[in-house]
Design a protein around this motif. Structure first.
Motif, PDB file in Angstrom:
ATOM      1  N   ALA A 281       2.360   1.735  -3.418  1.00 30.74           N
ATOM      2  CA  ALA A 281       1.336   2.150  -4.388  1.00 30.74           C
ATOM      3  C   ALA A 281       0.942   3.608  -4.179  1.00 30.74           C
ATOM      4  CB  ALA A 281       0.114   1.241  -4.265  1.00 30.74           C
ATOM      5  N   LEU A 282       0.839   4.019  -2.926  1.00 31.06           N
ATOM      6  CA  LEU A 282       0.487   5.422  -2.652  1.00 31.06           C
ATOM      7  C   LEU A 282       1.559   6.366  -3.179  1.00 31.06           C
ATOM      8  CD1 LEU A 282      -1.049   5.133   0.914  1.00 31.06           C
ATOM      9  CD2 LEU A 282      -2.151   6.169  -1.081  1.00 31.06           C
TER      10      LEU A 282
ATOM     11  N   VAL B 273      -4.299   4.722 -10.682  1.00 31.54           N
ATOM     12  CA  VAL B 273      -3.133   4.042 -10.104  1.00 31.54           C
ATOM     13  C   VAL B 273      -3.652   3.266  -8.891  1.00 31.54           C
ATOM     14  CG1 VAL B 273      -0.799   4.308  -9.190  1.00 31.54           C
ATOM     15  CG2 VAL B 273      -1.703   5.998 -10.810  1.00 31.54           C
ATOM     16  N   PRO B 274      -3.715   1.952  -8.988  1.00 26.15           N
ATOM     17  CA  PRO B 274      -4.365   1.192  -7.912  1.00 26.15           C
ATOM     18  C   PRO B 274      -3.571   1.219  -6.606  1.00 26.15           C
ATOM     19  CG  PRO B 274      -3.351  -0.283  -9.512  1.00 26.15           C
ATOM     20  CD  PRO B 274      -3.207   1.101 -10.064  1.00 26.15           C
ATOM     21  N   VAL B 275      -4.278   1.335  -5.512  1.00 23.69           N
ATOM     22  CA  VAL B 275      -3.660   1.235  -4.189  1.00 23.69           C
ATOM     23  C   VAL B 275      -4.355   0.103  -3.440  1.00 23.69           C
ATOM     24  CG1 VAL B 275      -3.265   2.360  -1.978  1.00 23.69           C
ATOM     25  CG2 VAL B 275      -3.042   3.679  -4.091  1.00 23.69           C
ATOM     26  N   PRO B 276      -3.651  -1.008  -3.246  1.00 24.19           N
ATOM     27  CA  PRO B 276      -4.289  -2.119  -2.524  1.00 24.19           C
ATOM     28  C   PRO B 276      -4.485  -1.754  -1.051  1.00 24.19           C
ATOM     29  CG  PRO B 276      -1.976  -2.608  -2.934  1.00 24.19           C
ATOM     30  CD  PRO B 276      -2.255  -1.309  -3.623  1.00 24.19           C
TER      31      PRO B 276
ATOM     32  N   ARG C 122       3.587   5.706  -5.617  1.00 18.18           N
ATOM     33  CA  ARG C 122       3.534   5.635  -7.066  1.00 18.18           C
ATOM     34  C   ARG C 122       2.418   6.543  -7.593  1.00 18.18           C
ATOM     35  NH1 ARG C 122       3.908   2.397 -11.834  1.00 18.18           N
ATOM     36  NH2 ARG C 122       1.771   1.973 -12.434  1.00 18.18           N
ATOM     37  N   ARG C 123       1.278   6.452  -6.952  1.00 17.42           N
ATOM     38  CA  ARG C 123       0.153   7.302  -7.359  1.00 17.42           C
ATOM     39  C   ARG C 123       0.549   8.777  -7.248  1.00 17.42           C
ATOM     40  NH1 ARG C 123      -5.612   6.564  -4.407  1.00 17.42           N
ATOM     41  NH2 ARG C 123      -5.836   4.942  -5.985  1.00 17.42           N
TER      42      ARG C 123
ATOM     43  N   ALA D  36      -6.791   8.064  -9.501  1.00 20.42           N
ATOM     44  CA  ALA D  36      -7.544   6.862  -9.126  1.00 20.42           C
ATOM     45  C   ALA D  36      -7.216   5.678 -10.036  1.00 20.42           C
ATOM     46  CB  ALA D  36      -9.042   7.158  -9.155  1.00 20.42           C
TER      47      ALA D  36
ATOM     48  N   ALA E 117       0.836  -1.202   0.000  1.00 19.05           N
ATOM     49  CA  ALA E 117       0.000   0.000   0.000  1.00 19.05           C
ATOM     50  C   ALA E 117       0.873   1.255   0.000  1.00 19.05           C
ATOM     51  CB  ALA E 117      -0.929  -0.009   1.215  1.00 19.05           C
TER      52      ALA E 117
END
Lengths: 246, 499, 217
Positions: free
Chosen positions: B66-67, C27-30, B69-70, C25, B63
């Motif tokens: 990914a955060l 870009v997925p965040v698990p 990366r976003r 949104a 997580a």
């Protein structure tokens, strides 16, 4: 099942005994091993030293040499890791669509020896006999790149006569790192000293691992200091039997 | 328009030798080796204990990665959002393209308050831009208030670790620095100061107390800033952060642009990942969060300086960009077998260790830190420890290729290494040439080897053979054995390794 | 061109690989991590975890709280006690302490000279042993719980949540927030943890449970 042996250029040249051990072991378990003569090198040294364009023909050569086999087995965790993690990177950066497809096709079938034995062939007791005090060094690439986990230890525990002792700080790097040992020779030697201290603390007579490159480094240090500890690739222990002790 | 600073600023120290050279000196320092060995072992065990407590540690890492990366893929939007939110909450946002600009902004803001001194919360960003030196040039004293930063500042030293900048110092050395230097910068060390860490912490408390109480301006970094709300956060342990963030009238926060996060709720991931990875605690003693200015509570003037200084150049590299996800926990330093032996100064940069080896060359350009991507065995311990899953070995290998390419471009004559690599490539490119080389090696081995091993090797290989024996190449390579025993029919006898 | 334009322009140029129509949104965040690592008894876990930081934790029923507070203040030798505005008067014990209210407001020298501060909290987190202050009633502005060397924090049992995600969901980011996990500490000397630096060197936490109904025999 068509099993091809990827011996690796390093073992081919300096440690042919490891290759012969792999052949003897797999044949003893009832499998046929082929050795594609066109094979040379996975390109790890070039890739890890920053010479990526030079690695490209080696990546292509690998895919050509090993096309068509059900499984490619190699007694080197770091070369297995190079093929599985980095051949795609080289193909993506410098190759064409054909090479990318060839790499993607072959990499899932490349196994390090203990993966082939435990996961594909389903054996942990390979009928080995090795009546010595042994400690196992899990190399960085076997531990953290291809994640062999406890496969090597499960195989070693089944070896008859073996006195298997745990290596202190086993997961710590030995300091080899390919050209690192030349570029950063002092740091490499400092790491080697600590690794040797751990090996000597176990009282083992044999240090084994899944990669001869790290063993050349640690064994070279142990030999220079006349410690009386020898190094052996895991395959050579697994290949040893009561009738053929080695 | 280059987005890298024209000259490498404080990110790399201008007098720094290459890593191997600096490492050689560090390795010879037995006291340093002992200090580092003890400290890194302690923190490694603590981190493993508290990360092991969380069954979903891997999911948290995913997580967190990914955060980041976003955020990085939409950095412009988030920064504009942050600017709006901070402004709405009564703060002022400044943009700095490089270190010099950031320093100018901060110095101007301090001067405008009429104060000639600032208290500082430990901050990598202000280290990176050399803010203290820049303020000193303007006649402004900057007092570091984090204990380790204080030790470094009083000792006229350089930081050697991201979290514990004075990790290279032991208690006796710290005591000596306090006794010698505290009096020159304020309240002297207590009489008869011992080297008990408690007594040393007490001495720092007394020395800094008067500075906190009279401070009118504070300078901090930020661990994160929330785009949606404008909330800025600092994670710390000693309470020096709270002092700086609460007592002065003016607060100036210098923050790398990559520290922004989308939403307040995203902190639930990082407030779990950071303390456990960093100090090996379930939670650090103090985390402060503020949104602009709060009437009657804390600083009534708040400035946020958003710093580029090479970050956008890093962002441009689709492989290297992941280094900007770093939350400065320093777990990679503590697990790195190279860092453990050499310490941080050998890296010649405010960002040492594995993350420094990928961040520094990208911030300043690989030609200014060419030895750093090679200061690793690619053992992977850093990647495994990284709470935001930065694949440091991957970026290191990528940057090595950049270094080699840069050298190729910069010189018409290939280096000895490049020639060796080209030759090796030619030999390994063909099974026939490899077999020939193996026969030559076997011959050489027979000439050089004694009892199956070779002692001294020629040329650059001496760096290898100085500490290690090498096996003599065997008389028969594997492929010759195979050809002899398998290609001609049924298996014959095994070959022999030694002649 | 302003620095703002330069930096934003560089970012946009650097992100040339990001498709124009990609939104954050996309870009997925698990989010498959746990909301809480706490078991059912969050109060006991909170007490255990706070104590791990070398803070003292005492549990009491509401009716016994003033007496407990009085006992702790006495034990810690508190004379000059800061009491933030809005602290529940019913919890305040009578005693020999000199109560300092922040009506003035109190200056830094006065706060620095005070022996202790008695506050409430906004939320508490069991897994991490954290109390969160948000400058609400009974907590006051941040300096009140920072400068006095002793902090006694009163937490109602029903304010304790299991873990960090649950706590953040209850907090208002616009308020100044301070997460406190034990007394101030440092590991800057040989990574040896020492409790007590600039923030309060002593932290006591009083967990107040609701009164249990008297059993009728």
């Amino acid at each position: 099942m068509r099993i091809a042996l990827f011996i690796t250029c390093f073992n081919d040249t300096l440690y042919p005994g490891t290759g012969r051990a792999v052949v003897r072991l797999l044949e003893r378990l009832g499998h046929t091993v082929e050795f594609p003569q066109a094979q040379t090198c996975c390109g790890q040294m070039h890739f890890n030293t920053g010479y990526r364009p030079e690695a490209l023909p080696l990546v292509r050569g690998f895919t050509e040499a090993f096309a068509g086999y059900d499984a490619v087995v190699t007694p080197s965790a770091s070369c297995a890791g190079m093929v599985r993690d980095n051949h795609a990177v080289v193909a993506e950066q410098y190759g064409d669509g054909e090479l990318r497809r060839a790499v993607a096709g072959i990499t899932p079938r490349v196994y390090e020896l203990t993966e082939l034995l435990v996961d594909v062939l389903g054996v942990t007791d390979v009928g080995a006999f090795f009546p010595h005090r042994v400690t196992y060094h899990p190399t960085c690439h076997s531990l953290r790149m291809i994640r062999l986990g406890d496969r090597p230890l499960r195989l070693l525990r089944e070896v008859r006569g073996i006195d298997l002792v745990e290596l202190p700080r086993a997961d710590s790097c030995c300091g080899f790192g390919g050209t690192f040992a030349l570029k950063n020779a002092d740091t490499s030697t400092a790491m080697l000293a600590d690794k040797m201290r751990g090996v000597l603390d176990t009282g083992a007579e044999v240090l084994c691992s899944a990669d001869n490159s790290c063993l050349m480094h640690i064994g070279g240090g142990l030999s220079r200091l006349r410690t009386g500890v020898r190094t052996l690739h895991l395959a050579e222990i697994l290949a040893a039997t009561e009738g053929d002790p080695r | 328009m280059s987005s890298r600073p024209a000259a490498p600023h404080n990110v790399v120290w201008l007098d720094a030798p290459s890593f191997p050279e600096a490492a050689r000196k560090a390795l010879a320092d037995t006291g340093l080796r002992r200090n580092l060995g003890r400290a890194t072992a302690t923190i490694r065990d603590k981190r493993l204990a508290v990360t092991g407590e969380l069954a979903d540690w891997e999911q948290l890492r995913q997580a967190g990665a990914a955060l980041k990366r976003r955020t990085l893929r939409h950095l412009d939007g988030y920064l504009v959002q942050l600017e709006e939110a901070v402004t709405r909450a009564g703060g002022t946002v400044h943009w700095a393209a490089d270190a010099a600009e950031a320093n100018r902004i901060v110095a101007g803001l301090v001067r405008a308050t009429g104060s000639t001194e600032v208290v500082k919360v430990k901050s990598m960003a202000t280290q990176e831009i050399g803010l203290n030196e820049a303020l000193a040039a303007e006649g402004i004293d900057a007092f570091e208030t984090d204990l380790a930063e204080l030790i470094v500042q009083l000792g006229d030293d350089r930081p050697s670790h991201i979290l514990v900048p004075a990790i290279h110092r032991n208690r006796a050395e710290i005591r000596e620095i306090f006794v010698r230097e505290m009096g020159r910068r304020g309240r002297p060390a207590p009489e008869g100061l011992s080297d008990d860490p408690r007594a040393l912490a007490e001495a720092a408390r007394l020395h800094l107390r008067e500075k906190f109480l009279r401070a009118r301006v504070a300078v901090s970094g930020a661990n994160f800033a929330v785009a949606a709300t404008g909330t800025v956060g600092v994670v710390e342990s000693e309470g020096n952060g709270r002092m700086c963030l609460t007592l002065p009238q003016t607060l100036i926060t210098v923050m790398g642009i990559e520290k922004v996060l989308p939403d307040f709720a995203d902190l639930e991931v990082f407030l779990q990942l950071l303390p456990r990875s960093s100090t090996g605690e379930r939670m650090n003693p103090y985390t402060s969060m503020w949104t602009g200015v709060t009437g009657g509570d804390g600083p009534q003037e708040f400035h946020l300086v958003l710093l580029d200084n090479g970050r956008t150049a890093t962002l441009r590299d689709t492989v290297g960009r992941q280094a900007l996800a770093c939350i400065r926990c320093s777990a990679c330093l503590n697990v790195c077998p190279v860092y453990e032996r050499t310490g941080g100064h050998a890296y010649g940069s405010v960002y040492p260790g594995p993350i420094g080896a990928v961040l520094t060359p990208q911030l300043v350009g690989v030609e200014h830190a060419a030895s750093l991507p090679f200061a690793s065995t690619l053992c992977g311990a850093c990647y495994e420890a990284c709470p935001v899953r930065i694949d440091i070995p991957q970026v290191l290998a990528h940057l090595r290729a950049e270094v080699v390419e840069a050298k190729r471009r910069g010189s018409a004559v290939p280096s000895a290494e490049a020639l060796a690599m080209r030759t090796a490539g030619a030999v390994l490119g063909s099974p026939g040439r490899l077999a020939l080389a193996q026969r030559a090696a076997a011959l050489g081995g027979r000439l050089l080897g004694r009892g199956g091993t070779v002692g001294a090797l020629p040329g650059p290989l001496r760096r290898w053979s100085g500490a290690r024996d090498t096996p003599a190449p065997p008389a028969e390579s594997f492929r010759s054995w195979w050809k002899r025993t398998r290609e001609g029919g049924p298996e014959k006898e095994d070959g022999h390794d030694c002649p | 061109m302003t620095a703002r334009d330069i930096v934003l322009g560089r970012i946009r140029a650097a992100l040339a690989d990001v498709p124009d129509d990609e939104s954050p949104a996309d870009v997925p965040v698990p989010r498959d991590y746990l909301r809480s690592h706490a078991g059912p008894d969050v109060v006991a876990l909170f007490a255990e975890r706070v104590a791990d930081y070398q803070a003292r934790v005492v549990r009491t029923e509401a009716s016994g709280a003033p007496a407990e507070i009085a006992r702790m203040l006495t034990e810690r030798g508190v004379t000059d006690l800061v009491v933030p505005p809005g602290f529940p008067e019913e919890l305040l014990p009578a005693g020999p302490w000199n109560r300092l209210d922040d009506h003035g407001p109190l200056g830094v020298a006065e706060l620095d000279a005070a022996d202790g501060v008695l506050s409430t909290a906004a939320v508490a987190i069991a897994v991490t042993g954290t109390i969160v202050l948000d400058a609400g009633p009974g907590q006051g502005r941040r300096a009140l719980t920072l400068l006095p060397d002793y902090h006694l924090c009163v937490v109602r049992a029903d304010q304790i949540v299991g873990d960090v995600p649950e706590a953040l969901a209850l907090l208002d980011p616009v308020r100044p927030l301070t997460f406190v996990s034990g007394p101030s500490a440092t590991s800057d000397i040989e990574l040896d943890r020492v409790e007590g630096v600039h923030g309060p060197r002593t932290l006591d936490v009083l967990v107040v449970d609701r009164d249990q109904p008297q059993e009728v025999g």
